[in-house]
Design a protein around this motif. Sequence first.
Motif, PDB file in Angstrom:
ATOM      1  N   THR A   1      28.043  56.468  23.952  1.00  0.00           N
ATOM      2  CA  THR A   1      27.469  56.776  22.640  1.00  0.00           C
ATOM      3  C   THR A   1      26.533  55.659  22.208  1.00  0.00           C
ATOM      4  O   THR A   1      26.771  54.476  22.474  1.00  0.00           O
ATOM      5  CB  THR A   1      28.570  56.963  21.579  1.00  0.00           C
ATOM      6  OG1 THR A   1      29.374  55.776  21.497  1.00  0.00           O
ATOM      7  CG2 THR A   1      29.447  58.156  21.920  1.00  0.00           C
TER       8      THR A   1
ATOM      9  N   ARG B   1      25.222  60.142  24.547  1.00  0.00           N
ATOM     10  CA  ARG B   1      25.132  60.895  23.300  1.00  0.00           C
ATOM     11  C   ARG B   1      24.554  59.979  22.232  1.00  0.00           C
ATOM     12  O   ARG B   1      25.156  58.965  21.873  1.00  0.00           O
ATOM     13  CB  ARG B   1      26.510  61.414  22.901  1.00  0.00           C
ATOM     14  CG  ARG B   1      27.090  62.392  23.922  1.00  0.00           C
ATOM     15  CD  ARG B   1      28.533  62.725  23.646  1.00  0.00           C
ATOM     16  NE  ARG B   1      29.066  63.661  24.644  1.00  0.00           N
ATOM     17  CZ  ARG B   1      30.356  63.938  24.807  1.00  0.00           C
ATOM     18  NH1 ARG B   1      31.255  63.354  24.009  1.00  0.00           N
ATOM     19  NH2 ARG B   1      30.748  64.775  25.748  1.00  0.00           N
TER      20      ARG B   1
ATOM     21  N   THR C   1      22.953  59.316  18.428  1.00  0.00           N
ATOM     22  CA  THR C   1      22.715  59.646  17.024  1.00  0.00           C
ATOM     23  C   THR C   1      21.566  58.773  16.546  1.00  0.00           C
ATOM     24  O   THR C   1      21.660  57.544  16.600  1.00  0.00           O
ATOM     25  CB  THR C   1      23.958  59.390  16.169  1.00  0.00           C
ATOM     26  OG1 THR C   1      25.035  60.198  16.636  1.00  0.00           O
ATOM     27  CG2 THR C   1      23.680  59.707  14.697  1.00  0.00           C
TER      28      THR C   1
ATOM     29  N   GLN D   1      13.031  66.170  14.200  1.00  0.00           N
ATOM     30  CA  GLN D   1      13.773  67.406  14.448  1.00  0.00           C
ATOM     31  C   GLN D   1      12.857  68.555  14.850  1.00  0.00           C
ATOM     32  O   GLN D   1      13.324  69.530  15.453  1.00  0.00           O
ATOM     33  CB  GLN D   1      14.576  67.785  13.205  1.00  0.00           C
ATOM     34  CG  GLN D   1      15.740  66.847  12.922  1.00  0.00           C
ATOM     35  CD  GLN D   1      16.460  67.181  11.635  1.00  0.00           C
ATOM     36  OE1 GLN D   1      15.867  67.751  10.702  1.00  0.00           O
ATOM     37  NE2 GLN D   1      17.740  66.831  11.547  1.00  0.00           N
TER      38      GLN D   1
ATOM     39  N   PRO E   1      13.929  69.870  21.584  1.00  0.00           N
ATOM     40  CA  PRO E   1      15.252  69.233  21.608  1.00  0.00           C
ATOM     41  C   PRO E   1      15.515  68.516  22.929  1.00  0.00           C
ATOM     42  O   PRO E   1      14.997  68.903  23.979  1.00  0.00           O
ATOM     43  CB  PRO E   1      16.215  70.406  21.411  1.00  0.00           C
ATOM     44  CG  PRO E   1      15.451  71.607  21.855  1.00  0.00           C
ATOM     45  CD  PRO E   1      14.017  71.340  21.530  1.00  0.00           C
TER      46      PRO E   1
ATOM     47  N   SER F   1      18.830  67.048  25.187  1.00  0.00           N
ATOM     48  CA  SER F   1      20.279  67.165  25.301  1.00  0.00           C
ATOM     49  C   SER F   1      20.969  65.861  24.921  1.00  0.00           C
ATOM     50  O   SER F   1      20.592  64.777  25.389  1.00  0.00           O
ATOM     51  CB  SER F   1      20.650  67.542  26.741  1.00  0.00           C
ATOM     52  OG  SER F   1      22.054  67.616  26.897  1.00  0.00           O
TER      53      SER F   1
ATOM     54  N   HIS G   1      20.799  63.682  18.625  1.00  0.00           N
ATOM     55  CA  HIS G   1      20.939  64.294  17.299  1.00  0.00           C
ATOM     56  C   HIS G   1      20.276  63.396  16.267  1.00  0.00           C
ATOM     57  O   HIS G   1      20.519  62.188  16.238  1.00  0.00           O
ATOM     58  CB  HIS G   1      22.420  64.471  16.960  1.00  0.00           C
ATOM     59  CG  HIS G   1      22.684  64.836  15.538  1.00  0.00           C
ATOM     60  ND1 HIS G   1      22.288  66.037  14.987  1.00  0.00           N
ATOM     61  CD2 HIS G   1      23.297  64.146  14.525  1.00  0.00           C
ATOM     62  CE1 HIS G   1      22.654  66.077  13.712  1.00  0.00           C
ATOM     63  NE2 HIS G   1      23.260  64.947  13.411  1.00  0.00           N
TER      64      HIS G   1
ATOM     65  N   ARG H   1      19.501  62.598  12.132  1.00  0.00           N
ATOM     66  CA  ARG H   1      19.971  62.873  10.780  1.00  0.00           C
ATOM     67  C   ARG H   1      19.407  61.836   9.817  1.00  0.00           C
ATOM     68  O   ARG H   1      19.081  60.713  10.207  1.00  0.00           O
ATOM     69  CB  ARG H   1      21.502  62.875  10.696  1.00  0.00           C
ATOM     70  CG  ARG H   1      22.158  61.559  11.064  1.00  0.00           C
ATOM     71  CD  ARG H   1      23.672  61.571  10.843  1.00  0.00           C
ATOM     72  NE  ARG H   1      24.001  61.513   9.424  1.00  0.00           N
ATOM     73  CZ  ARG H   1      25.230  61.219   8.962  1.00  0.00           C
ATOM     74  NH1 ARG H   1      26.233  61.000   9.805  1.00  0.00           N
ATOM     75  NH2 ARG H   1      25.458  61.172   7.672  1.00  0.00           N
TER      76      ARG H   1
END
Length: 236
Positions: A64, A91, A93, A106, A110, A112, A115, A117
């Motif tokens: 992460t 992963r 963020t 965004q 995309p 994989s 993300h 935010r």
Amino acid sequence: MILPVPLTVREIHLAERMDDPHCDLTELNRTYAQFGAVNGLVAGWRQVYRQVLRPRLSASRPNTLLDIGCGGGDVPRALARWAARDGFTLRITAIDADARAVAFAQDQPPVSGLHFRQAMSGDLMREGQRFDLVTSNHLLHHLTASELSALLQDCEGLCSDLVVHSDIQRSPLAYLGFRAGVAPLFRGSFIGPDGLLSIRRSFTAAELRELAPPDWTVRTVIPFRNLLMYEASARA
């Protein structure tokens, strides 16, 4: 070429045009779109990934990463691509306080495991989140000394392994080189004027060492880069 300013102290009072909430949105989005190219020229993240981040990645479990102040998202996208190419599950963020940056990021194809935010590091601290790795690109020069202290404290709480903040190192050569060799390549955006202001707002390595808490280290990287780093595993 003569310097228009002495660059002896940080000019934190200068405001970058892209930080203006009322700036032209077309120029702002063009700036975000050009970040990938300009960071490819000056930021050196491929080297940071290969030498600093990749050795920390585990092949036996998901990894992460939190990217703070992601802007248009080009750096976390690149990290995601490189990690996937090397066979790692990463992963990511990626957060930014500016809703316009998050909206642009965004809206891109995309990736994989990535993300985006709208959030600040303190928000994630209050949520109790933890990440193996924490990164940022060109974030530190936006901060006052007190804001830098708060960010580093958050990063210590958010990270279980390594933090890497990469930013410009203020110097006359960096300023002259960017003005002559990089800024002219990027028209119709804020890259040129804001890049020069960023150099004037940025830290020298000595300034970062003076401000950094005891467990943080500063590494200088050619050309004109500071890496402000914290190794949570070493502290533990």
